[in-house]
Design an enzyme around this catalytic site. Sequence first.
Site, PDB file in Angstrom:
ATOM      1  N   SER A 150     -41.414  66.091  37.873  1.00 17.11           N
ATOM      2  CA  SER A 150     -42.140  64.996  38.545  1.00 17.11           C
ATOM      3  C   SER A 150     -42.939  63.986  37.721  1.00 17.11           C
ATOM      4  O   SER A 150     -42.235  63.414  36.713  1.00 17.11           O
ATOM      5  CB  SER A 150     -42.989  65.374  39.800  1.00 17.11           C
ATOM      6  OG  SER A 150     -43.234  64.582  40.791  1.00 17.11           O
ATOM      7  N   ASP A 309     -41.785  57.479  40.444  1.00 17.96           N
ATOM      8  CA  ASP A 309     -41.791  58.462  39.466  1.00 17.96           C
ATOM      9  C   ASP A 309     -40.597  58.985  38.774  1.00 17.96           C
ATOM     10  O   ASP A 309     -39.298  58.663  38.924  1.00 17.96           O
ATOM     11  CB  ASP A 309     -42.617  59.559  39.846  1.00 17.96           C
ATOM     12  CG  ASP A 309     -41.927  60.511  40.780  1.00 17.96           C
ATOM     13  OD1 ASP A 309     -40.823  59.962  41.298  1.00 17.96           O
ATOM     14  OD2 ASP A 309     -42.510  61.587  41.443  1.00 17.96           O
ATOM     15  N   ASP A 311     -38.516  61.580  38.559  1.00 19.21           N
ATOM     16  CA  ASP A 311     -37.369  61.948  39.313  1.00 19.21           C
ATOM     17  C   ASP A 311     -37.195  61.317  40.618  1.00 19.21           C
ATOM     18  O   ASP A 311     -36.225  61.740  41.508  1.00 19.21           O
ATOM     19  CB  ASP A 311     -37.514  63.488  39.608  1.00 19.21           C
ATOM     20  CG  ASP A 311     -38.738  63.806  40.917  1.00 19.21           C
ATOM     21  OD1 ASP A 311     -39.636  63.089  40.396  1.00 19.21           O
ATOM     22  OD2 ASP A 311     -38.535  64.709  41.346  1.00 19.21           O
ATOM     23  N   ASP A 313     -38.711  60.886  43.660  1.00 20.35           N
ATOM     24  CA  ASP A 313     -38.925  61.261  45.132  1.00 20.35           C
ATOM     25  C   ASP A 313     -40.228  60.650  45.581  1.00 20.35           C
ATOM     26  O   ASP A 313     -40.636  60.762  46.683  1.00 20.35           O
ATOM     27  CB  ASP A 313     -38.984  62.703  45.120  1.00 20.35           C
ATOM     28  CG  ASP A 313     -39.966  63.645  44.477  1.00 20.35           C
ATOM     29  OD1 ASP A 313     -40.560  62.587  43.370  1.00 20.35           O
ATOM     30  OD2 ASP A 313     -40.218  64.603  44.455  1.00 20.35           O
TER      31      ASP A 313
END
Length: 569
Positions: A150, A309, A311, A313
């Site tokens: 993340s 961010d 990734d 999400d």
Amino acid sequence: MSEAHTRYQEWLADSGIDEITKQELKSIQSQQSEIEERFYRDLEFGTGGLRGVIGAGTNRMNRYTVAKATQGLAQFVLEEQGSAVAGSIPSVAIAYDSRNQSPEFAMEAAQVLAGNGIRAYVFESLRPTPELSFAVRELGATAGIVVTASHNPPEYNGYKVYGADGGQLVPESAERVLAHIQALTGIGQVKRLSKEEADAHGLIATIGPQLDELYLQAVTSVSLHSETVKAISDHFQIVYTPLHGAGNTSVRQALAAIGFEHVHVVPEQELPDPNFSTVRSPNPEEREAFTLAIELAKQVNADIIIGTDPDCDRVGAVVLNDAGDYVVLTGNQSGAILTEYVLSGLQEKGELPANGVVIKTIVTSEMGAVIAASYGIPTLNTLTGFKYIGAKMTEFDATGSHRFLFGYEESYGYLAGNYCRDKDAVLASMLLCEAAAYYKSKGKTLYDVLQDLYAKHGAFKEALESRTMKGMDGVAAIQGIMAHWRKHAPKQVAGIRVTSVKDYGQGIEGLPRENVLKYTLEDKSWFCLRPSGTEPKIKIYFSVCGANEADSAEKLERLRTSVMSTIDG
């Protein structure tokens, strides 16, 4: 010799450990504290999967910790498939982001799955985490894996696991995977095929553009006012930063698909970079991450700035205030705006269902719940983590008792629609920009909308403090803080009487047990203590509601000062 040093020697002697890894271990042979830190425990597999610093050792992210976790997952998948269609080959979908060794860890997982007779569907290159959730559902896979940490610093990577519904594993399932992992006595018990062997048996398949197109269609189907977007697109400017991560292509495609023509991507942050070299932290919760984006926004007179961010999400938004300055919205503020936008849009279209529901987490502001109530829509609370929101969505699909309309958490994660089971920054980026365009057509900015909501429902204001405590001593310190607050629950805080103490570790309100304490005061303010499940830190959440923003700011500062003086003491 300590247990950590024994493990260190075992790795050096293990013929299954490659020579490059052994050379890294030999380089620290005189650093006793480093050996202790790398080997004092196994990297913890929790409900968030694995997350840790990349390096050699049992308490690090490396191909061996990934392989062991995947072997445990493989056994879980085979158990799950045993009750499914007889004779079918179980499968797992795998995605990864732009971090160091993400592609390598993804392929390691695929080869271990293949070694267990499980087909691995691997994305051809980096993709947003929510697309993995969609892929699990679309492909009918038994599970899914995303290799990501993340918004953690560059030295970290991680490994998140998803169930057949496309949601992250809930505690009961995660515990079953963990039991299989813990039963492994060594690397030699991991079953693994070479890439060539796996290909020869048809056990590794590539996920390509066809699924990307299906995902894009699912995301854009949630759009509420694409006709308005097209009408004012000539006069609407967006600045976007993917923060060197996986969102660049998907977010731009979604924005273009609903009619946005002027999307300016921050050039220095457009391409994947595992070292996130232009930011201190690739975290859209922090204003510093938007420094370059704000500079570009001033040049193009942007109506909104969005940043995702690594990734993709989570998404943060920056908007113009009434003084013409760019201000970063908090996750709670964006969540409140999106709650209003989604529910009002559905109502305007005559599509607001009688059994509709909004879902949020226990550490998220109550403002969204108050807004939802104004539309006659109830709000459910879950524990922190979007996996619990996803689990509720799956439950409602099965029972038909409610129709999910919107879900969010204060940490910048949002979802509308029913196509996946995780927070989706591709969708949320689209909705935030669409909302900004819709309200601009009515002469308002998102900042204006927020002020209107404050005037109507109360000036809610929140804050988050965290204290990072690394290593074995840090774990003990965090445990000590939680034990202190349990044993010495305050009768009043900042001069306000405490009216409610909720210990979620006791399994209350029908929720799973979790190490969280929440204190509510007589004036409806609250604060919450929660050790992070993915980082070595304790988080302290605060929320107040005042007559206006100045009143709220004063209340919040008193509450925060009082609580943190005890925490830091």
